[in-house]
Design an enzyme around this catalytic site. Structure first.
Site, PDB file in Angstrom:
ATOM      1  N   HIS A  84      25.428 -32.372 -24.236  1.00 51.90           N
ATOM      2  CA  HIS A  84      25.539 -30.647 -24.929  1.00 51.90           C
ATOM      3  C   HIS A  84      27.021 -30.580 -24.797  1.00 51.90           C
ATOM      4  O   HIS A  84      27.433 -30.910 -24.005  1.00 51.90           O
ATOM      5  CB  HIS A  84      24.962 -29.699 -24.267  1.00 51.90           C
ATOM      6  CG  HIS A  84      23.475 -29.671 -23.941  1.00 51.90           C
ATOM      7  ND1 HIS A  84      22.864 -30.499 -22.725  1.00 51.90           N
ATOM      8  CD2 HIS A  84      22.449 -29.065 -24.315  1.00 51.90           C
ATOM      9  CE1 HIS A  84      21.525 -30.202 -22.656  1.00 51.90           C
ATOM     10  NE2 HIS A  84      21.444 -29.383 -23.792  1.00 51.90           N
ATOM     11  N   ASP A 111      28.155 -29.120 -21.566  1.00 53.84           N
ATOM     12  CA  ASP A 111      28.250 -30.236 -20.487  1.00 53.84           C
ATOM     13  C   ASP A 111      29.626 -30.876 -20.446  1.00 53.84           C
ATOM     14  O   ASP A 111      30.095 -31.359 -19.505  1.00 53.84           O
ATOM     15  CB  ASP A 111      27.334 -31.271 -20.552  1.00 53.84           C
ATOM     16  CG  ASP A 111      25.885 -30.873 -20.960  1.00 53.84           C
ATOM     17  OD1 ASP A 111      25.504 -30.019 -20.619  1.00 53.84           O
ATOM     18  OD2 ASP A 111      25.146 -32.030 -21.708  1.00 53.84           O
ATOM     19  N   GLU A 170      13.087 -30.853 -30.719  1.00 56.80           N
ATOM     20  CA  GLU A 170      12.464 -31.236 -29.350  1.00 56.80           C
ATOM     21  C   GLU A 170      11.372 -30.309 -28.905  1.00 56.80           C
ATOM     22  O   GLU A 170      11.620 -29.074 -28.392  1.00 56.80           O
ATOM     23  CB  GLU A 170      13.313 -31.351 -27.978  1.00 56.80           C
ATOM     24  CG  GLU A 170      13.069 -31.892 -26.945  1.00 56.80           C
ATOM     25  CD  GLU A 170      14.024 -32.225 -25.834  1.00 56.80           C
ATOM     26  OE1 GLU A 170      15.090 -32.588 -26.419  1.00 56.80           O
ATOM     27  OE2 GLU A 170      13.958 -31.789 -24.671  1.00 56.80           O
ATOM     28  N   GLU A 194       9.370 -35.342 -25.091  1.00 59.15           N
ATOM     29  CA  GLU A 194       9.644 -35.315 -23.756  1.00 59.15           C
ATOM     30  C   GLU A 194       8.333 -35.249 -22.965  1.00 59.15           C
ATOM     31  O   GLU A 194       7.514 -34.277 -23.211  1.00 59.15           O
ATOM     32  CB  GLU A 194      10.527 -34.083 -23.302  1.00 59.15           C
ATOM     33  CG  GLU A 194      11.212 -34.039 -21.812  1.00 59.15           C
ATOM     34  CD  GLU A 194      12.321 -33.202 -21.621  1.00 59.15           C
ATOM     35  OE1 GLU A 194      13.258 -33.135 -22.472  1.00 59.15           O
ATOM     36  OE2 GLU A 194      12.175 -32.420 -20.736  1.00 59.15           O
ATOM     37  N   HIS A 224       7.473 -31.794 -21.154  1.00 62.10           N
ATOM     38  CA  HIS A 224       7.148 -30.819 -22.204  1.00 62.10           C
ATOM     39  C   HIS A 224       5.893 -31.041 -22.740  1.00 62.10           C
ATOM     40  O   HIS A 224       5.072 -29.926 -22.959  1.00 62.10           O
ATOM     41  CB  HIS A 224       8.247 -30.740 -23.388  1.00 62.10           C
ATOM     42  CG  HIS A 224       9.554 -30.611 -22.905  1.00 62.10           C
ATOM     43  ND1 HIS A 224      10.538 -30.427 -23.936  1.00 62.10           N
ATOM     44  CD2 HIS A 224      10.040 -30.276 -21.943  1.00 62.10           C
ATOM     45  CE1 HIS A 224      11.719 -30.230 -23.274  1.00 62.10           C
ATOM     46  NE2 HIS A 224      11.504 -30.320 -21.904  1.00 62.10           N
ATOM     47  N   ASP A 264      12.377 -38.224 -24.846  1.00 64.03           N
ATOM     48  CA  ASP A 264      13.257 -37.771 -23.636  1.00 64.03           C
ATOM     49  C   ASP A 264      12.257 -38.323 -22.429  1.00 64.03           C
ATOM     50  O   ASP A 264      11.158 -37.924 -22.198  1.00 64.03           O
ATOM     51  CB  ASP A 264      13.527 -36.227 -23.481  1.00 64.03           C
ATOM     52  CG  ASP A 264      14.782 -35.907 -23.973  1.00 64.03           C
ATOM     53  OD1 ASP A 264      15.364 -36.712 -24.632  1.00 64.03           O
ATOM     54  OD2 ASP A 264      15.333 -34.592 -23.827  1.00 64.03           O
ATOM     55  N   ASP A 277      11.418 -32.151 -14.476  1.00 65.68           N
ATOM     56  CA  ASP A 277      12.400 -33.487 -15.046  1.00 65.68           C
ATOM     57  C   ASP A 277      12.554 -34.366 -13.932  1.00 65.68           C
ATOM     58  O   ASP A 277      13.727 -34.755 -13.615  1.00 65.68           O
ATOM     59  CB  ASP A 277      13.885 -32.622 -15.428  1.00 65.68           C
ATOM     60  CG  ASP A 277      13.782 -31.904 -16.596  1.00 65.68           C
ATOM     61  OD1 ASP A 277      12.773 -32.135 -17.594  1.00 65.68           O
ATOM     62  OD2 ASP A 277      14.621 -30.907 -16.962  1.00 65.68           O
TER      63      ASP A 277
HETATM   64  C1  XLS Z   1      15.123 -28.664 -21.706  1.00 66.49           C
HETATM   65  C2  XLS Z   1      15.462 -29.760 -22.658  1.00 66.49           C
HETATM   66  C3  XLS Z   1      16.638 -30.210 -22.841  1.00 66.49           C
HETATM   67  C4  XLS Z   1      17.234 -30.906 -24.199  1.00 66.49           C
HETATM   68  C5  XLS Z   1      18.500 -30.883 -24.698  1.00 66.49           C
HETATM   69  O1  XLS Z   1      13.841 -28.569 -21.206  1.00 66.49           O
HETATM   70  O2  XLS Z   1      14.694 -30.886 -22.332  1.00 66.49           O
HETATM   71  O3  XLS Z   1      17.195 -30.744 -21.663  1.00 66.49           O
HETATM   72  O4  XLS Z   1      16.510 -32.535 -24.045  1.00 66.49           O
HETATM   73  O5  XLS Z   1      18.819 -29.703 -24.704  1.00 66.49           O
HETATM   74 NI    NI Z   2      14.993 -32.889 -23.223  1.00 68.48          NI
HETATM   75 NI    NI Z   3      13.102 -30.538 -20.647  1.00 70.34          NI
END
Ligand code: XLS
Ligand code: NI
Ligand code: NI
Length: 438
Positions: free
Chosen positions: A100, A103, A231, A267, A270, A295, A308
């Site tokens: 990001h 970051d 995403e 992801e 998610h 992801d 995560d």
């Molecule tokens: C948050 C998301 C984030 C995205 C990038 O839950 O996974 O990390 O991958 O903004």
């Molecule tokens: Ni993510």
């Molecule tokens: Ni996430």
């Protein structure tokens, strides 16, 4: 000064190795299913967790020890951190990273200052990319941390916050282009709602679509050819995120005429928060032509939030690789959107985490390849649908049939032909058999 002085470049040593700083299954140059492992995975290290994670949680302060970081929000510190990051990417043999805007570079007092901080750090990132050969899988903008985004960014009720977000994304796309980024990601951040009493959902969705159209137009105007990715995530930080799952995202893209420019970044954690298995989301996206990137992480089904964690479960990685072999991934990659636990506070834990997950994916690739090469699942699927291969099935599938015809046929026959077994338990045993094999 090296950030990880005691850690060598990680090498492949094979399944019998007991060296915790070696790969047992990930052999980057080995060809599997027609491609090297490096090409299959396009492994990516995320900047936000791996270099900005602190280990703090709602109950306690930062725990992670990062000796290269002086703890200040200065551009100098950001540049030093970037060099430490590239040392890790190289030692892990990870071909890509992702970030990001906020970051990699500190947010300034004004937008102009934030832009120039980002440019200054991007210069170092570019040098480091050139020196190491590590590339940028994707860039994105953080549109959720700063308090200005409390009501969202592209769905904010405050039009100037929307404008600020647009300016931030414009710059992030430009920097992504400058660094040769292959994709640009939009995760929904705070695009969603906490309470419908104060929310105009239709207006927010319309605004979000306009935002994406402007992003597409800007990318075209500057010649950025990377893939745009959305995403999906169902909740957190908002109670309901608009991009809740693959089905919701695909519906949104179709409704607002955005299908030419966007694919999806899926992801695992998610997917499970949305009440789906990752394999479900991969199939839902892949079968509709929207699978862009993943992801790679995992949640904890006993916890209801986005933990995560690094994925180490062979069943999960095998399922993911079955889908990736089926649908393909490039220009996406396997992006470790995962963080070490706050108790794993030493720098070496970052290596154990990535090595373990890279190995789990490599093992998954090997198992999935064997399953596919021997047609262990596909032959059963083909057989299961074989009634559709006759004239009747063809006629229906090509849209040349009517209810009246089908009624006539069944009135003549009186009853449908007998069903056959789904064999789920047998298939689960077969997958286990492949997991046993080396
Ligand atoms: C948050 C998301 C984030 C995205 C990038 O839950 O996974 O990390 O991958 O903004
Ligand atoms: Ni993510
Ligand atoms: Ni996430």
């Amino acid at each position: 000064m090296a950030a990880f002085p005691d850690i060598p470049k990680i090498q492949y040593e094979g399944p019998e190795s007991k060296n915790p700083l070696a790969f047992r299954w990930y052999n980057p140059d080995e060809v599997v299913a027609g491609k090297t492992m490096r090409e299959h995975f396009r492994f990516t290290v995320v900047y936000w967790h791996t270099f900005r994670g602190t280990g703090s949680d709602p109950f306690g302060a930062a725990t992670l020890q990062r000796p290269w970081d002086d703890g200040t929000e200065s551009v100098d510190n950001a540049c030093n951190r970037a060099r430490a990051a590239f040392e890790l990417f190289e030692k892990l043999d990870a071909p890509f990273y992702a970030f990001h805007d906020r970051d990699v570079a500190p947010e300034g007092q004004t937008l102009a200052e934030s832009h120039s901080n980002l440019d200054a750090v991007a210069k170092v990132l570019k040098e480091e990319q050139k020196r190491s050969g590590v590339g940028l899988l994707w860039g994105t903008a953080n549109l959720f941390s700063n308090p200005r985004y409390m009501h969202g960014a592209a769905t904010s009720c405050n039009v100037e916050v929307y404008a600020y977000a647009a300016a931030q994304v414009k710059k992030a796309i430009e920097v992504t282009k400058e660094l040769g980024g292959e994709n640009y990601v939009f995760w929904g951040g705070r695009e969603g709602y906490q309470c419908l009493y104060n929310t105009d959902m239709k207006r927010e969705l319309d605004h979000l679509a306009q935002f994406f159209h402007m992003a597409v137009d800007h990318a075209k105007s500057i010649g950025f050819t990377g893939q745009f990715l959305i995403e999906p995530k169902p909740k957190e930080p908002t109670k309901h995120q608009y991009d809740s799952d693959v089905a919701a995202c695909v519906n949104f893209l179709r409704a607002y005429d955005l299908t030419d420019s966007f694919k999806l970044n899926l992801e695992t954690n998610h997917a499970t928060l949305a009440g789906h298995e990752m394999l479900h989301e991969l199939e839902a996206a892949g079968s509709q032509g929207f699978l862009g990137s993943i992801d790679a992480n995992t949640g904890d089904l006993l916890l209801g939030w986005d933990t995560d964690q690094f994925a180490t479960n062979y069943y999960l990685t095998t399922q993911i690789m079955l889908a990736l072999l089926k649908y393909g991934l490039s220009p996406g990659g396997v992006n470790f959107d995962a963080k070490v636990r706050r108790e794993s506070f030493e720098p070496v834990d970052l290596f154990y985490a990535h090595i373990g997950s890279m190995d789990a994916f490599a093992r998954g690739l090997r198992v999935a390849t064997a399953i596919r090469e021997e047609g262990a699942l596909s032959s059963v699927v083909t057989e299961r649908y074989k009634s559709w291969d006759g004239d009747l099935g063809k006629k229906i599938e090509t849209g040349k049939c009517s209810f009246a015809e089908l009624e006539k046929l069944m009135l003549e026959k009186g009853e449908a032909s007998a069903n056959t077994s789904g064999r789920q338990e047998l298939l689960e045993n077969i997958v286990n058999r492949y997991l046993d094999k080396r």
